[in-house]
Every structure is written in C-alpha cells, then in structure tokens.
Scaffold this motif. Structure first.
Motif, mmCIF file in Angstrom:
data_model
loop_
_atom_site.group_PDB
_atom_site.id
_atom_site.type_symbol
_atom_site.label_atom_id
_atom_site.label_comp_id
_atom_site.label_asym_id
_atom_site.label_seq_id
_atom_site.Cartn_x
_atom_site.Cartn_y
_atom_site.Cartn_z
ATOM 1 N N SER A 1 -44.717 81.254 85.481
ATOM 2 C CA SER A 1 -45.535 80.466 83.866
ATOM 3 C C SER A 1 -45.112 80.548 82.514
ATOM 4 N N ALA A 2 -45.163 80.069 81.704
ATOM 5 C CA ALA A 2 -45.128 80.353 80.621
ATOM 6 C C ALA A 2 -45.690 81.682 79.911
ATOM 7 N N GLY A 3 -45.490 83.280 79.614
ATOM 8 C CA GLY A 3 -45.238 83.994 79.458
ATOM 9 C C GLY A 3 -46.304 84.977 80.134
ATOM 10 N N GLU A 4 -45.837 84.363 81.619
ATOM 11 C CA GLU A 4 -45.744 85.626 82.472
ATOM 12 C C GLU A 4 -44.678 86.953 82.553
ATOM 13 N N ASN A 5 -45.609 87.753 82.836
ATOM 14 C CA ASN A 5 -44.782 89.056 82.835
ATOM 15 C C ASN A 5 -44.095 88.757 84.537
ATOM 16 N N PHE A 6 -42.238 89.068 84.341
ATOM 17 C CA PHE A 6 -42.210 89.151 85.751
ATOM 18 C C PHE A 6 -40.967 90.058 86.257
ATOM 19 N N CYS A 7 -41.504 89.999 88.283
ATOM 20 C CA CYS A 7 -41.039 91.478 88.939
ATOM 21 C C CYS A 7 -39.920 91.650 89.048
ATOM 22 N N GLY A 8 -38.888 90.688 88.703
ATOM 23 C CA GLY A 8 -36.950 90.428 89.003
ATOM 24 C C GLY A 8 -36.956 89.427 88.671
ATOM 25 N N VAL A 9 -35.726 88.911 89.535
ATOM 26 C CA VAL A 9 -35.258 88.079 89.467
ATOM 27 C C VAL A 9 -34.456 87.210 90.813
ATOM 28 N N THR A 10 -34.807 86.670 90.731
ATOM 29 C CA THR A 10 -33.882 85.594 92.896
ATOM 30 C C THR A 10 -32.508 85.953 92.599
ATOM 31 N N VAL A 11 -32.126 86.196 94.280
ATOM 32 C CA VAL A 11 -30.447 86.741 93.501
ATOM 33 C C VAL A 11 -30.019 85.732 95.193
ATOM 34 N N SER A 12 -30.450 85.686 95.506
ATOM 35 C CA SER A 12 -30.645 84.543 96.909
ATOM 36 C C SER A 12 -31.997 83.661 97.130
ATOM 37 N N ASN A 13 -31.835 82.985 98.027
ATOM 38 C CA ASN A 13 -32.851 82.705 98.648
ATOM 39 C C ASN A 13 -32.350 81.819 99.522
ATOM 40 N N LYS A 14 -33.210 82.025 100.924
ATOM 41 C CA LYS A 14 -32.425 80.967 101.832
ATOM 42 C C LYS A 14 -33.722 81.030 103.415
ATOM 43 N N GLY A 15 -33.353 80.104 104.098
ATOM 44 C CA GLY A 15 -34.507 79.840 104.950
ATOM 45 C C GLY A 15 -36.259 80.990 104.757
ATOM 46 N N GLY A 16 -35.808 80.283 102.959
ATOM 47 C CA GLY A 16 -37.538 80.809 102.902
ATOM 48 C C GLY A 16 -37.999 82.238 102.404
ATOM 49 N N TYR A 17 -36.968 82.634 102.597
ATOM 50 C CA TYR A 17 -37.012 84.741 101.868
ATOM 51 C C TYR A 17 -35.913 84.808 100.976
ATOM 52 N N GLY A 18 -36.519 85.044 99.565
ATOM 53 C CA GLY A 18 -35.421 85.135 99.044
ATOM 54 C C GLY A 18 -35.161 86.561 98.328
ATOM 55 N N ALA A 19 -34.226 87.399 97.918
ATOM 56 C CA ALA A 19 -33.355 88.700 97.736
ATOM 57 C C ALA A 19 -33.827 88.617 96.364
ATOM 58 N N VAL A 20 -35.279 89.693 95.439
ATOM 59 C CA VAL A 20 -35.050 89.863 94.230
ATOM 60 C C VAL A 20 -34.444 90.701 93.216
ATOM 61 N N ALA A 21 -33.701 90.645 92.504
ATOM 62 C CA ALA A 21 -33.194 92.612 92.020
ATOM 63 C C ALA A 21 -34.503 92.634 91.007
ATOM 64 N N VAL A 22 -35.072 93.886 91.933
ATOM 65 C CA VAL A 22 -36.171 94.662 91.046
ATOM 66 C C VAL A 22 -35.503 95.789 90.201
ATOM 67 N N ARG A 23 -34.870 96.198 89.971
ATOM 68 C CA ARG A 23 -33.491 97.073 89.564
ATOM 69 C C ARG A 23 -32.577 96.421 89.379
ATOM 70 N N TYR B 1 -34.505 98.161 72.958
ATOM 71 C CA TYR B 1 -35.618 97.847 73.593
ATOM 72 C C TYR B 1 -36.041 96.713 72.977
ATOM 73 N N CYS B 2 -36.932 95.002 73.751
ATOM 74 C CA CYS B 2 -37.751 94.319 73.457
ATOM 75 C C CYS B 2 -38.065 93.787 74.157
ATOM 76 N N THR B 3 -39.558 93.088 73.794
ATOM 77 C CA THR B 3 -40.288 92.381 74.751
ATOM 78 C C THR B 3 -40.135 90.877 74.898
ATOM 79 N N LEU B 4 -40.221 90.727 76.517
ATOM 80 C CA LEU B 4 -39.917 89.642 76.861
ATOM 81 C C LEU B 4 -41.031 89.066 77.656
ATOM 82 N N ALA B 5 -40.805 88.130 78.151
ATOM 83 C CA ALA B 5 -42.017 87.104 79.086
ATOM 84 C C ALA B 5 -41.318 86.544 79.625
ATOM 85 N N ALA B 6 -41.710 85.208 81.200
ATOM 86 C CA ALA B 6 -40.876 84.702 81.128
ATOM 87 C C ALA B 6 -40.773 83.289 80.743
ATOM 88 N N ASP B 7 -40.074 82.342 80.188
ATOM 89 C CA ASP B 7 -40.421 80.932 79.581
ATOM 90 C C ASP B 7 -40.649 79.669 80.301
#
Length: 113
Positions: free
Chosen positions: A39-61, A78-84
C-alpha cells in the motif's frame, strides 16, 4: 556508450505470491514465506522479477529500476523511498527507508536494494 546497472549484484528469493503481485512491482512480506502488494507509504522488501504458478522470485538485493510517482522526484545519492501503492515508489512525506539512488529519469529511478 551508456551506463547500465541492470541486475548488478542481484539476489532473488522465491516466495509464495498473493494474488495481485505482478512482475516489476515492489512487494512486502505478508506471512512466513509469502509476499503481497504494498500500500502507499509502506516499506518494501524487494521487487518481483518473476511470478509463475503462485510463486514469485523477488529481488531482495542488487540494482533495480522502478517507476516513481508523486510531486517530489527522487534525488541521486541516498534518498528516502516508500511504496506508492501502484507497484512503484515515491518520496514519502514521512517514513520510508533510505536507498542509494544512482539514476532518475523519465519517471523511473534506479536504486540499490
């Protein structure tokens, strides 16, 4: 010659993906081994790089390029970011986390997770 940071140092982990998680969006941990949309304003753990069959690979670094929205554009360094809340990121009025930003152009921001 152009500069590219695409996928440098990228580490991805596989999670169960809740419905609504799409490739290219930021996501958050919602339960043990599970990710969901932010949701808007939340911290995120990473970015989804694939999603197949209900499983997602998430780039965490590593470096990723994301869409950004909002009145304030991210800045390099260095800049402060959050989910939009739309799958991308924004510069929040409060909260968020600091990321190393190496590029900002045409509505996208390249960051080191």
């Amino acid at each position: 010659m152009s500069v590219s940071f695409e996928e440098i140092g990228q580490v991805a982990a596989t999670f169960q993906a809740e419905s609504g998680v799409t490739v290219g969006q930021v996501c958050k941990i919602t339960a043990n081994g599970k990710v969901g949309a932010c949701s808007a304003g939340e911290n995120f753990c990473g970015v989804t790089v694939s999603n197949k069959g209900g499983y997602g690979a998430v780039a965490v670094r590593g470096f990723v390029t994301l869409n950004y929205t909002g009145d304030t554009a991210p800045t390099v360094g260095y800049c402060t970011l959050a989910a939009d809340g739309k799958g991308g990121v924004a510069v929040p009025k409060s909260g968020g986390r600091e990321y190393l930003v190496v590029g900002v152009e045409n509505g996208t921001v390249t960051v080191l997770l």
